[in-house]
Design a protein around this motif. Structure first.
Motif, short mmCIF file in Angstrom:
data_model
loop_
_atom_site.label_atom_id
_atom_site.label_comp_id
_atom_site.label_asym_id
_atom_site.label_seq_id
_atom_site.Cartn_x
_atom_site.Cartn_y
_atom_site.Cartn_z
N GLN A 470 1.01 -1.09 0.37
CA GLN A 470 0.23 0.04 0.02
C GLN A 470 0.99 0.94 0.84
N HIS A 471 2.02 0.90 -1.32
CA HIS A 471 2.91 2.44 -1.23
C HIS A 471 1.91 3.69 -1.39
N SER A 472 2.31 4.11 -0.91
CA SER A 472 1.39 6.43 -0.85
C SER A 472 2.72 6.90 -1.75
N ALA A 473 3.98 6.43 -2.00
CA ALA A 473 5.06 7.35 -3.21
C ALA A 473 5.03 6.80 -4.11
N PRO A 474 5.01 7.62 -5.58
CA PRO A 474 5.09 6.60 -7.02
C PRO A 474 6.69 6.23 -6.25
N HIS A 475 6.74 5.41 -7.85
CA HIS A 475 7.63 4.58 -7.75
C HIS A 475 8.58 4.18 -9.39
N TYR A 476 9.53 3.50 -9.43
CA TYR A 476 9.90 3.73 -10.38
C TYR A 476 11.15 2.31 -10.68
N GLU A 477 11.27 1.80 -11.19
CA GLU A 477 11.94 0.24 -11.27
C GLU A 477 12.04 -0.71 -12.96
N ILE A 478 13.62 -1.07 -13.07
CA ILE A 478 13.39 -1.55 -14.47
C ILE A 478 13.58 -2.89 -14.51
N MET A 479 11.94 -3.77 -14.34
CA MET A 479 12.04 -5.37 -14.10
C MET A 479 12.74 -5.92 -15.07
N GLU A 480 13.07 -7.25 -14.66
CA GLU A 480 13.72 -8.34 -15.22
C GLU A 480 12.29 -9.42 -15.01
N ILE A 481 12.01 -9.01 -15.79
CA ILE A 481 10.11 -10.75 -16.77
C ILE A 481 10.80 -12.06 -16.77
N ASN A 482 10.92 -12.89 -15.70
CA ASN A 482 10.73 -14.31 -16.59
C ASN A 482 9.79 -14.73 -17.28
N ALA A 483 9.51 -14.23 -18.06
CA ALA A 483 7.57 -14.36 -18.04
C ALA A 483 7.11 -15.62 -18.81
N ASP A 484 6.00 -16.49 -18.09
CA ASP A 484 5.65 -18.17 -17.65
C ASP A 484 4.10 -17.84 -17.94
#
Length: 764
Positions: A470-484
Motif C-alpha cells: 500500500q505504497h503512498s509514494a510513486p515508484h520507478y524501477e526496471i524489472m527483469e521479467i522471466n515470463a511464464d
C-alpha cells in the motif's frame, strides 16, 4: 580562513593552566556548514562554534578558535598543537585520541541530479563518479564500497556540490545537513538528496588530555539537562520531528456529544410541541419545507387539468397563469415532444410519476437554461387524475460541469489510448479497471476484454510486492521479467525487461483508490546496452593485450639488436682472427634470433587480424614429415640428445596446409631441444579421427604445476637461461585454433614433456 595550523606553537598545559595569554586551542573544520564555517563578514559561525562558546563560558576556560582541514586537525591533535577539536568518531583513529560523549548524530546521504536515474542503494552507485571530501569520515565509507564506483577526493565540499549541479560528478557523499545548507545557500534547484542506508556517525570532541575530555563530558551533560544543547541544535540543524496541529479527540468527542444532546433536547421539545399543539408543528414544518425548497432553488407548481392552468406554489413563477400549450412554447423545440408525452401519460393514468431534463426559456427570448423536472399525478377519490404537481430545478451549471467532465474524459481517453507506453489502471483491490492497446501488446493479449475486471494483481509475483505494501509514494524501477504463460497477466514466454512506474491514485478522502502503472518494454534497449558493454570490455582487453604485446616485442628485440650492434663495433676494433670469428658467430646467432622473432611477430599479427592464409591441399604427410625431420636433425648441435623420428606410414595423403603443420612441428621440436640437455627428443604423428595428430616428446626438466596454465601465453619463458622469445608455443596454439584443431601437453617434473596438436585433415 581565520588561522592555519602550520604556524601553531606546541602547547603542553592541562585544562587548569589555560590563561588569556596561553589559551586552550580549539580547531574547527573549515567550510563545514552548518557546523563550522566563516560567513561573508569573516565571522565564525555554526553549531560547533556556538556550542564551544557556551561550554568554555561555563567552564571559564580562555580559548582560541581556529579553522583547518581534517588532515591538519588530526595531525595537530597527534602532535600536541591542538587541544580539542570536534570530530566524527572513528575506531581506526590514533589510539592516543580521547573522544567525549556524542552530542550530535550525523546522517550521511548521497546527493545527485534530478534528471539522472534515482540512487536509492549503494548498488545504484555502480559505475558512478562519486565525490567525497578528502580525509573525512565519508572517505572511509567510500573506500568500503570503492568497487561500486569511481571515487574522487575533493578538498572543498561546497564547490563539489556546485560542480555536481553543473554536471561535473554523478554524486556527492556527505552529511545531510551540510548538503541542505549548501543547496539553500547557493539556491541550487536541480539536486535530490537520497538515503542509501549509510550508518549514522557520532560527532564528539576529540583530544589527548583525558581529564579535559572528562570535563567536557560533564558540561555536555549539564547542557543537555538544562535544554541549552537542544536549543543550539535546533538553531542550526533542521528538526526531523515536525509539529502538526492534531485535533484533540477528547474535545471532538465532547463536541459531538453536545450536538447529540442538543438534538435530543430539540427532538423532545418538538414531541412536546406536537402533543400540545399539532397545528403549530404543521405550520413550522410547512415553513421548513418552504425554506428547504427556497434554499434548494426549486420551483413547485401545480397544473389543473380541468382548467388547463399552471399555478405557482413556490419559487420562480415562470409558469404562473399559463396553459399547457403556452408552456410548450417556452420549451426548446427539440424537447417539446418528450415533455408532451410525459404530461399526456400522467394525465391518462399510464404513469404515476416521471422525470426528465429539458431546456426552457423562462422569458421566451431564446436564452435557454436546463431544467430538471419531477412530475407526480394527483388523483381524486374516484382515481381520476385531476392535477399534476411538479418540481423544477435549474441545473444549467451542473450540465455545464458534466459537459466539461465528459470533455476531459475524452481527452484522457485519447491520451490513454494513443500514448506510446503501456498504461494500466487498477482499483485498490487489485482489479484491472482499464488498459490501453500498448499494454495489451506488452502483456501478450490481443483483446483487452479478457483482462478488464478479472485480473488480480496481488497474485502476480512481479507487482504484488509494491501493491501489497500500500505504497503512498510513486515508484520507478526496471524489472527483469522471466515470463511464464501460466502466470497471471503474461501469456508470453522468455525474458523481458520492463521499465515500470507505479503511481497511487487518491479519492476525495485522501485514501488510495487505485494505482496507475506505466510500462515500457525496454528489452531491446537493455540488450543493446549489454552488447555495447561487452564490446567495450572486449575492446579494453584487446587494447591492453596489444600494449602488452608491443612492450614485450620491444623488450625481446632489444636483446639481439644490442648484441648485433655491440659485437659489430668490437669486430671492427679487433685484429685477432679468432676473436673476429667468435664475434661473427655471435652476430650471426643474434641475427637469426632477431629474424625468428620478427617472423614470429608477423605470424602472430596475421593470426590476430585473420590475414594469415591457410591453403589446405593434397599433401603426403609421410614424405613431408621425413624431409622436415632430416632438416631438424641437422640443426641439433647437442650431441647428448638422441633425435628419434616416428614416421608410421609409407604414404599418408590428406588435405592439409603442409606449411602450417610443418611450422607447428618445427616449433615443438625447437622448444624441446632448447629445454633438453641429455636424453632424447622424439617426434611423430598419426592419422586419428579424421585429422593429423603430431607430437614431440622430450626428457627435459618438465613443467611445474603452477606454470602449466600460462604455457601457451605469449612471451612465456619458464627458464630465462634458455634462449628464445617465448612465442613459438603461442603461435602453435593460434594456428591450431585457426584450423579448428586442438592442442595440449602432458608433463611431469623431472621426467619430461610431450606436446601434441591435432588438425582436421580429410583423406585425399
Amino acid at each position: 580562513m581565520l588561522l592555519i595550523l602550520a604556524a601553531v606553537p606546541s602547547f603542553g598545559n592541562n585544562e587548569g593552566q589555560f590563561t588569556k595569554n596561553n589559551p586552550l586551542v580549539i580547531v574547527e573544520k573549515n567550510n563545514f556548514p552548518p557546523y563550522s564555517f566563516v560567513d561573508g563578514k569573516g565571522a565564525a559561525k555554526g553549531l560547533n562554534v556556538d556550542l564551544v562558546k557556551e561550554m568554555m563560558d561555563r567552564l571559564e576556560i580562555p580559548y582560541e578558535l581556529r579553522f583547518a582541514t581534517w588532515k591538519e586537525i588530526k595531525a595537530g591533535i597527534s602532535s600536541g598543537y591542538v587541544n580539542i577539536a570536534p570530530m566524527i568518531y572513528n575506531p581506526d583513529t590514533d589510539s592516543t585520541f580521547k573522544f567525549s560523549a556524542t552530542y550530535l548524530l550525523l546522517k550521511f546521504r548521497v546527493v545527485y541530479r534530478k534528471k539522472d536515474p534515482p540512487i536509492n542503494t549503494i548498488r545504484d552507485l555502480r559505475d558512478k563518479v562519486i565525490a567525497v571530501e578528502d580525509e573525512s569520515a565519508t572517505e572511509n565509507m567510500a573506500n568500503s564500497f570503492s568497487h561500486t564506483g569511481n571515487i574522487v577526493f575533493v578538498d572543498n565540499l561546497r564547490r563539489a556540490i556546485i560542480l555536481l549541479s553543473q554536471g561535473e560528478y554523478d554524486a556527492v557523499l556527505c552529511d545531510e545537513q551540510s548538503i541542505k545548507h549548501i543547496i539553500r545557500e547557493n539556491r541550487i534547484k536541480n539536486l535530490v538528496i537520497s538515503d542509501i542506508g549509510l550508518p549514522d556517525q557520532d560527532y564528539s570532541f576529540a583530544g589527548t588530555d583525558t581529564s579535559l575530555v572528562k570535563r567536557l563530558n560533564s558540561e555536555l551533560s549539564n547542557l543537555k539537562d538544562s535544554g541549552e544543547l537542544d536549543k543550539i541544535q535546533k538553531k542550526w540543524v533542521n528538526s526531523e520531528n515536525g509539529k502538526y496541529d492534531i485535533p484533540h479527540k477528547a474535545n471532538y468527542t465532547s463536541f459531538m456529544l453536545g450536538i447529540l444532546i442538543s438534538i435530543f433536547v430539540l427532538a423532545t421539545i418538538f414531541l412536546i410541541i406536537k402533543v400540545n399543539s399539532s397545528r403549530e408543528k404543521l405550520r413550522k414544518e410547512n415553513k421548513k419545507l418552504q425554506l428547504a425548497v427556497k434554499a434548494g432553488q426549486v420551483t413547485v407548481w401545480v397544473y389543473d387539468i380541468a382548467k388547463d392552468k399552471f399555478t405557482n406554489i413556490e419559487g420562480e413563477p415562470f409558469l404562473k397563469g399559463m396553459g399547457r400549450q403556452e408552456a410548450m412554447h417556452i420549451t426548446h423545440p427539440d424537447d417539446r415532444r418528450l415533455q408532451k408525452e410525459l404530461l399526456l401519460d400522467i394525465m391518462m393514468g399510464k404513469k404515476e410519476r416521471g422525470e426528465l431534463v429539458i431546456r426552457i426559456s423562462p422569458k421566451n427570448d431564446g436564452n435557454y437554461i436546463y431544467h430538471w423536472e419531477d412530475v407526480v399525478a394527483s388523483k381524486s377519490r374516484n382515481g381520476k387524475v385531476t392535477t399534476i404537481v411538479g418540481t423544477t430545478k435549474d441545473i444549467t451549471e451542473k450540465v455545464k460541469q458534466q459537459n466539461e467532465i465528459n470533455e476531459l474524459y475524452l481527452k484522457y481517453k485519447t491520451v490513454f489510448t494513443e500514448v506510446s507506453v503501456g498504461c494500466v489502471f487498477f482499483d485498490s483491490e487489485g482489479t484491472l479497471i482499464d488498459i490501453n492497446d500498448k499494454a495489451c501488446n506488452i502483456f501478450g493479449y490481443a483483446d483487452k476484454k479478457n483482462l478488464i475486471g478479472k485480473t488480480d494483481i496481488y497474485e502476480n509475483p512481479y507487482f504484488n510486492g509494491y501493491f501489497k505494501g500500500q505504497h503512498s509514494a510513486p515508484h520507478y524501477e526496471i524489472m527483469e521479467i522471466n515470463a511464464d504463460p501460466s502466470m497471471q497477466f503474461f501469456p508470453i514466454s522468455g525474458k523481458r525487461f520492463w521499465e515500470c512506474s507505479f503511481t497511487p491514485h487518491y479519492d476525495t478522502n485522501n485514501k488510495i483508490s487505485g494505482y496507475i502503472v506505466c510500462i515500457n518494454d525496454v528489452t531491446n534497449l537493455i540488450q543493446t546496452q549489454k552488447n555495447l558493454e561487452a564490446e567495450k570490455d572486449k575492446a579494453v582487453k584487446e587494447t591492453k593485450a596489444k600494449l602488452e604485446f608491443i612492450a614485450n616485442v620491444s623488450h625481446e628485440v632489444r636483446t639481439p639488436l644490442n648484441a648485433i650492434t655491440g659485437f659489430s663495433n668490437l669486430i671492427m676494433k679487433t685484429s685477432d682472427p679468432q676473436e673476429k670469428k667468435e664475434y661473427a658467430e655471435i652476430i650471426e646467432d643474434n641475427s637469426e634470433l632477431l629474424d625468428r622473432l620478427i617472423n614470429d611477430v608477423l605470424d602472430l599479427t596475421k593470426l590476430d587480424y585473420g590475414t594469415m592464409k591457410f591453403n589446405a591441399k593434397k599433401t603426403d604427410v609421410s614424405h613431408m614429415f621425413g624431409e622436415l625431420c632430416t632438416a631438424l636433425k641437422r640443426d641439433i648441435k647437442n650431441e647428448d640428445i638422441l633425435f628419434i623420428v616416428d614416421n608410421p606410414y609409407d604414404s599418408c595423403n590428406v588435405y592439409v596446409d603442409g606449411d602450417r603443420l610443418a611450422q607447428i612441428i618445427t616449433n615443438f621440436v625447437t622448444n624441446a631441444v632448447k629445454h633438453t640437455k641429455t636424453g632424447h627428443v622424439k617426434v611423430g604423428y598419426s592419422y586419428l579421427e579424421g585429422g593429423i595428430k603430431t607430437y614431440v616428446e622430450d626428457t627435459g626438466p618438465g613443467i611445474p604445476e603452477g606454470n602449466k596454465e600460462k604455457i601457451f601465453q605469449r612471451f612465456t619463458r619458464l627458464d630465462d637461461s634458455v634462449p628464445g622469445n617465448g612465442l613459438g608455443l603461442s603461435i602453435c596454439k593460434a594456428i591450431t585454433d585457426a584450423c579448428g584443431g586442438k592442442i595440449g601437453f602432458e608433463s611431469k617434473v623431472g621426467a619430461g614433456t610431450t606436446f601434441w596438436a591435432w588438425i582436421p585433415a580429410p583423406r585425399a
